[in-house]
Design a protein around this motif. Structure first.
Motif, short mmCIF file in Angstrom:
data_model
loop_
_atom_site.label_atom_id
_atom_site.label_comp_id
_atom_site.label_asym_id
_atom_site.label_seq_id
_atom_site.Cartn_x
_atom_site.Cartn_y
_atom_site.Cartn_z
N THR A 97 28.40 4.96 58.56
CA THR A 97 28.89 4.76 57.20
C THR A 97 29.49 3.37 56.97
OG1 THR A 97 30.85 5.99 57.91
CG2 THR A 97 29.21 7.18 56.61
N SER A 98 30.07 2.74 57.99
CA SER A 98 30.52 1.36 57.82
C SER A 98 29.33 0.40 57.88
CB SER A 98 31.56 1.00 58.89
OG SER A 98 31.03 1.14 60.20
N PHE A 100 26.58 0.92 56.49
CA PHE A 100 26.01 0.88 55.15
C PHE A 100 26.48 -0.38 54.41
CE2 PHE A 100 25.52 5.78 54.80
CZ PHE A 100 24.29 5.71 55.42
N ALA A 173 30.72 12.30 48.26
CA ALA A 173 30.29 11.39 49.33
C ALA A 173 30.38 9.93 48.87
CB ALA A 173 28.85 11.72 49.76
N ASN A 177 32.92 7.19 51.03
CA ASN A 177 32.55 5.94 51.69
C ASN A 177 32.97 4.71 50.91
OD1 ASN A 177 31.58 5.15 54.18
ND2 ASN A 177 29.59 4.54 53.36
N ASN A 181 35.01 1.96 53.10
CA ASN A 181 34.54 0.59 53.23
C ASN A 181 35.40 -0.43 52.49
OD1 ASN A 181 31.83 0.36 54.82
ND2 ASN A 181 31.69 2.26 53.67
N HIS A 214 31.86 13.07 54.15
CA HIS A 214 31.48 11.98 55.05
C HIS A 214 30.39 12.51 55.98
CE1 HIS A 214 31.85 9.22 58.50
NE2 HIS A 214 32.32 8.35 57.62
N PHE A 246 24.57 11.85 52.95
CA PHE A 246 23.99 10.59 53.40
C PHE A 246 23.73 9.68 52.21
CE2 PHE A 246 21.64 8.35 56.79
CZ PHE A 246 20.94 7.43 56.03
N ASN A 249 27.09 8.62 50.58
CA ASN A 249 27.79 7.65 51.41
C ASN A 249 27.15 6.27 51.32
OD1 ASN A 249 28.81 9.79 54.23
ND2 ASN A 249 29.71 9.49 52.20
N TYR A 250 25.80 6.25 51.25
CA TYR A 250 25.14 4.95 51.12
C TYR A 250 25.48 4.29 49.78
CZ TYR A 250 22.02 1.11 50.83
OH TYR A 250 21.56 -0.17 50.67
N GLY A 253 29.33 3.15 50.00
CA GLY A 253 29.62 2.05 50.91
C GLY A 253 28.64 0.90 50.80
#
Length: 276
Positions: A97-98, A100, A173, A177, A181, A214, A246, A249-250, A253
């Motif tokens: 996730t980071s 991303f 999500a 993120n 981030n 997450h 997913f 989160n994308y 972040g």
């Protein structure tokens, strides 16, 4: 009479130094994956291991303080879980996730090819999940996971899977993120360890306390369920959670932090032009 303005567009790039660090990290990650893939995979496993072991720590705190105010318990758990990302970032482990944020900024500035980024995401995510499997596999030889902790784990997973809707998972999500981030991005601006740890932890405390989604944390909770309460897992709902967490989160972040702050700090060909 008005004072003359001698500022240029470049002067508006308020966090150019931070973005330089982000782009440099994206290239280093790409090189590590290409040249030393085993080392990269092990660093991804370490992130999953750290995330999972601190998740167990959070479960222990919540179950052992059962009976006090629910908000206080949740806040204690959120603060405890923030230790996971602090350890991951400060040990330079690899968390999906980071990445991303890092790799999307790298894509914007054309420092890393898209195909390499997709491959890095894939390897990193698999490594994160394997790290969680290793942790919970080892725990099976101990009595660390009490019946109360298994019950709490089952309730959390049930809320994230069978009770969760795809749009709710997606939006939560994004929030998760984004906060993670933003915290990492701010922490890059500091050299001193305690300052870095504070800002990294801030984003995690918000996402955990608010119950956001997450994808790596969720996947590792599902790993724990496979060892402790496999029959309670609904695989269709697990897949639903992973897919939408997913994607969310994308967006949170990669797009809302990585892409936006890359855009805020220069033109796409900035680094290419510097090399000419």
């Amino acid at each position: 009479m008005v004072m003359q303005n001698h500022k240029t567009v470049e002067d508006t790039y308020a966090s150019r130094e931070t973005m330089n660090s982000v782009v440099s990290s994206s290239q280093m990650k790409s090189v590590m994956l290409s040249k030393t893939p085993v080392r990269y995979f092990l660093k991804a496993m370490m992130s999953g291991f750290l995330l999972s072991i601190v998740a167990v720590f959070m479960l222990a705190i919540k179950t052992q303080h059962n009976g006090i105010n629910e908000g206080t318990i949740n806040l204690l758990g959120a603060i405890a879980f923030s230790l996971a990302l602090v350890l991951i970032v400060l040990t330079h482990s690899e968390l999906l996730t980071s990445n991303f944020m890092y790799m999307t900024a790298g894509a914007y500035y054309k420092s890393v090819p898209i195909g390499k980024i997709v491959w890095l995401f894939t390897v990193c995510f698999i490594g994160n999940i394997v790290g969680g499997f290793v942790l919970f596999g080892l725990l099976k030889f101990t009595s660390v996971m009490t019946p109360e902790m298994v019950t709490a784990l089952t309730k959390i997973v049930d809320k994230k899977t069978t009770l969760g809707t795809w749009d709710g998972i997606l939006v939560k999500a994004i929030f998760a993120n984004f906060f993670i981030n933003i915290g990492i991005y701010v922490s890059i601006q500091f050299k001193e360890g305690l300052s870095k740890a504070f800002f990294i932890a801030c984003g995690v405390v918000v996402f955990v306390f608010m119950g956001y989604e997450h994808v790596v944390y969720n996947a590792n909770l599902f790993s724990g369920m496979m060892f402790y309460n496999l029959d309670a897992l609904s695989w269709i709902d697990v897949l639903k959670n992973i897919v939408w967490a997913f994607v969310g989160n994308y967006i949170g972040g990669g797009i809302f932090v990585g892409l936006l702050y890359a855009f805020f700090n220069g033109k796409r060909n900035h680094y290419i032009d510097e090399q000419k």
